[in-house]
Each structure stands twice: as C-alpha cells, then as structure tokens.
Write a protein that holds these residues in place. Sequence first.
Motif, PDB file in Angstrom:
ATOM      1  N   THR A   2       0.653  -1.356   0.222  1.00 49.33           N
ATOM      2  CA  THR A   2      -0.332   0.252   0.038  1.00 49.33           C
ATOM      3  C   THR A   2       0.766   1.296  -0.173  1.00 49.33           C
ATOM      4  O   THR A   2       1.563   1.552   0.904  1.00 49.33           O
ATOM      5  CB  THR A   2      -0.960  -0.063   1.141  1.00 49.33           C
ATOM      6  OG1 THR A   2      -1.641  -1.026   1.401  1.00 49.33           O
ATOM      7  CG2 THR A   2      -1.754   1.252   0.806  1.00 49.33           C
ATOM      8  N   VAL A  10      -8.506   0.990   1.039  1.00 49.80           N
ATOM      9  CA  VAL A  10      -8.096   1.002   1.661  1.00 49.80           C
ATOM     10  C   VAL A  10      -9.575   2.054   2.628  1.00 49.80           C
ATOM     11  O   VAL A  10      -9.936   2.222   1.703  1.00 49.80           O
ATOM     12  CB  VAL A  10      -6.658   3.007   1.456  1.00 49.80           C
ATOM     13  CG1 VAL A  10      -5.592   2.124   0.317  1.00 49.80           C
ATOM     14  CG2 VAL A  10      -8.380   2.833  -0.447  1.00 49.80           C
ATOM     15  N   ARG A  55     -10.190  -1.892   3.989  1.00 47.70           N
ATOM     16  CA  ARG A  55      -9.459  -1.750   4.424  1.00 47.70           C
ATOM     17  C   ARG A  55      -8.374  -3.356   4.900  1.00 47.70           C
ATOM     18  O   ARG A  55      -7.917  -3.951   4.834  1.00 47.70           O
ATOM     19  CB  ARG A  55      -7.962  -1.417   5.096  1.00 47.70           C
ATOM     20  CG  ARG A  55      -6.392  -1.322   5.555  1.00 47.70           C
ATOM     21  CD  ARG A  55      -5.632  -0.090   5.954  1.00 47.70           C
ATOM     22  NE  ARG A  55      -4.325  -0.146   6.299  1.00 47.70           N
ATOM     23  CZ  ARG A  55      -3.360   0.210   6.718  1.00 47.70           C
ATOM     24  NH1 ARG A  55      -3.316   1.224   7.239  1.00 47.70           N
ATOM     25  NH2 ARG A  55      -2.098  -0.659   6.462  1.00 47.70           N
ATOM     26  N   GLN A  69      -7.753  -5.999   2.275  1.00 54.15           N
ATOM     27  CA  GLN A  69      -6.808  -6.206   2.470  1.00 54.15           C
ATOM     28  C   GLN A  69      -5.929  -7.088   3.287  1.00 54.15           C
ATOM     29  O   GLN A  69      -4.736  -7.806   3.173  1.00 54.15           O
ATOM     30  CB  GLN A  69      -5.896  -5.223   2.466  1.00 54.15           C
ATOM     31  CG  GLN A  69      -3.867  -4.263   2.292  1.00 54.15           C
ATOM     32  CD  GLN A  69      -4.090  -3.095   2.450  1.00 54.15           C
ATOM     33  OE1 GLN A  69      -2.510  -2.592   2.821  1.00 54.15           O
ATOM     34  NE2 GLN A  69      -4.743  -2.053   1.737  1.00 54.15           N
TER      35      GLN A  69
END
Length: 507
Positions: free
Chosen positions: A38, A93, A97, A100
């Motif tokens: 990221t 994000v 997130r 992720q």
Amino acid sequence: MAMEEIINLRLFLIYFIISVSVFQSGVDFQMSMFLYYTPKYQCLSPNQTTDSITPDNCFYVPVNSSLAKFPCTKWKFDKSKIKSTFVTELKLVCNQRFLQWILIPLRNISGVFAIFLGILSDMKGRKPMFLICSGSDTIIWILLGILPSHYSLHIFLRFIKLFGIGSSIIGLVLVTELTPKKYRNFIIINYWSVFSIGMAMTPWYIKRFAYWKQSWLIAAFPMFLYGLAPLILLESPKWLISNSRKDEAFEVLQILNQNSEDEDFNNKSIDDIETVHENKRFCHSKSLLIRLGILLITSLSFYFVYQGTATNLEFAISDIYINAMIMGLIEIPAGPLGYLSSIAIGSVTSVVIWTTIGLISYSIIPGNWDPMLNLTQTGKISHSILACLSKFSLVVAWNILSVFYVALFPTNKRNFVANFGEATGFIGAAIGGFAGYYYSNDNGGFSFANFIYGILLIISMILFGLIIPSINKTSLPNTVEEAEQIKKDSQFCFTESIGDKIVEEYK
C-alpha cells in the motif's frame, strides 16, 4: 552397487526441473509482498481536486463547508515507489482496508492444506503428484494474470495456489530419495537457494513493468519448462520398493546407472533388491511422534519470524526494490555456508547457533523496539547491517533444518511429514505475516511482535537441541523401525578442521 550410490546426468536434469518449482515459489513469495503493498495515498473530492483532508485520508471536506466531512471514494496514490498493485487497482484502503488484511495471510493459509498433497504423494507416488501440482500451479498462475481483477476471484485463485507450495515440497522429497547419501545433505541444504534467487529477481519484474499483471505473466515463463517434466522425472525407487513394486524400482535404478561401469550392479537382478517389511505403524512410535512434534513447533516458530520480517518491504532500507533484492541476495550463500557449518560442528549444533545469532542480531536492531525513534545516519547503517545479518542467520538455520524433515522419518510417511511441517509453518507465517504487515504499515516497526518472535525461537531451539538427533551421515530410513534406530548423539566435536571433515564426508 547400493541404490544410494548412484548418480548420473539424468539426476541433474531432474534437479533442474524441480528447481523451477522452487524458483517460482521464491518469485511468488516476493511478488505477494509487492502485490499487496500500500503506497501513500491522498483523498480526492468527487470533482478530482484535492480538498481539506483529515489526517487519515479517508474523508474529505467540501470547499464551502467547514463542518461536514464525507467518506472518501477517490484517492490519489503515490506512484513514486510502485506504479500499480492489487491494492491500488481495487482501492482497498480506508473502510475497505480489512479486505486488504485478508489478502496478506491468504497464501499462507492455503499452504496449511498442503498436508493433503503430502498424504496423496505418499499414497500415489512422488512423480505423478509433482506433475499434477506443477501443472495446476502453472494454469492458476496464468489465470491470475489474464482474468479481470475481481476480489472474490482473486481470493479463490490465490487460495488454490497451494499446488505451487506442494510441488516444491514433493520435489524436495523426490530429490532426497534419488540423491546418493554422500551428496544428500549438500543438495538438500542448498535446495532453497534457488528460492532465494527467485526472490532476488522479482524486484526486476515489478520495476520493469508498470502494471502488476504484466510482471506477473512475465514471471510465469520459466514454468513452461514443466512441459519436459514427464520425460525427465523418475519415480523414487525407495517409494516403489516400499509399495512392493520392485520391478519398477529396478528399472529406475537401471536408468540411473546406465552409464556406470560398475559391474557389480550390472550383474544384479530384481531379486537382489530387498523387500521392505513394515512391522510397526508410525502412529505407534512414541519417539517419532515426539520428533515430529518438536519439528512442527520449530517450523511454526521459524515461519512466524521469517514471514513477519519479510512482509516489511522496508525492513533493511527504505527503497522497497533494493530492500527486496538484498533480502533475496543475502539468502543465496546461506545454503553453502549451512552445509559447511553442518559438517564442521554438526547439523543440530549449527541450527541452534545460527538461530541464536539471528535472534540476537534481530533483537538489537536500532528502531525495532521503538518504531517512532528517529535514527541517525549511523543508526540507519547499523539497522541495515543487523537486519541483513538476522535474516541471513535464520535462513542458514532453516536450510539445515530442511534435512531433518526428510531424513528422520520412514519412506511411506516422508512426504506427509515434510508437508505437515510446511503446513504448520504456514500457520505461523499467516500470523507472523499479518503482524509484520500491520506493524510495518501502521506503526513503522515490529515492537509488538518482537517479544513473541523471540520467545517462540528460544523454546523451539531448546527442545530441538535437546532431543533431535544429528543426521550428517544418516541413511534414509525405509521403515519405522529403521527411523527409530537414529539415536541422539550428545558428542559434538569442534577440534577437527572443516577441510578434514569434508574429506571424511566424501570418503
């Protein structure tokens, strides 16, 4: 001629084909670090202009309002370090997130299921399972590169990439069972050096091609060499003999010995091959189960620490490409040094000493315990040197450890144990990788995880050093009874020179 004394060109071709799977595992491992990286990002208002941004970059404040703030839906990502990742493509994000964070341990979670590939390999044979795993991994790799980037599809494909993990471990067992005893430790300890070469080359793939799918597909080219595998690979004679297939085992031995001038072998027949009789079940052997338990704890500890540090692309230095390349390059000499070390002071002692060096150097890295510490130039240099030393030392120890997983257990359970060790390690890797990723991205260091890293390694090394026997000159056991005869040797000699021991090793 004994089966374990045969070596010829065919064996080196087998090494080459299997090394492709190890190389690709290194590429896959390093690719994952970049794939889910990221970069810094900045919230943009709906009209694409930068507005007043809150510190977390997840909200924007309209120009004409000083009070109301709205969740951000568009971001500008910093492309100075990396141009494209899966995270930036799907914008994982802020409130996305958590998606992720699921990706980070995914490869490791899928690796847990590699244990079933080990069971199948012990049942159906090393060669067919290697062909299935390597072929499946190639197809999945290509699909990841050509199919649209969809989160659920990506999750599924990354999960079933466990076949790539399976091919590396099955390949390790096959290489172990085909390699002559006097060369075996050298081959096994250096087996993962190709993994490190793959890691070192990956930053070039990533930096050379702007879009991550391009670099992913380019990295798949070596896998087309798998097309030669059905023609080159041989089944393990040890596995064939253990499954009462003496005629096929003899054919393999004839192929391996076809250029040999050894008349003793040429005068032998199938009847000269001893039949393996298993009189005791693996699950009834207390000593082997204890060894397995200790090796599983050790595997979990090493993977936890290794993956926890590897997930930080700024572990040694701030340049993510140079850092990743260095992390791969410094691991390459770990194999040869580990082999020399195991000859000089014994395999068990070597593992304990190198792990201790890695643990001490890691614990004194400047900034590791205080992520907010501003390092001086000297501190930054010390950080880089100690980070490299800690990673290198742990890799040396792990390369030597690989021998124990394949040399201490009977043929009909060897792949199960090797894959069980890998699966257990991936549990630790999933936890360690998540911790390392979280702390490197949120807090800039590993202050929370450091204590756990150290405790796990200390416990595993105490148990390992006290109970696990050395295997420098151990023949591969075919049965549980033979495996139980490998006893703990408490005598360690530090007085002989390395040169003398190498000469003795190859007598």
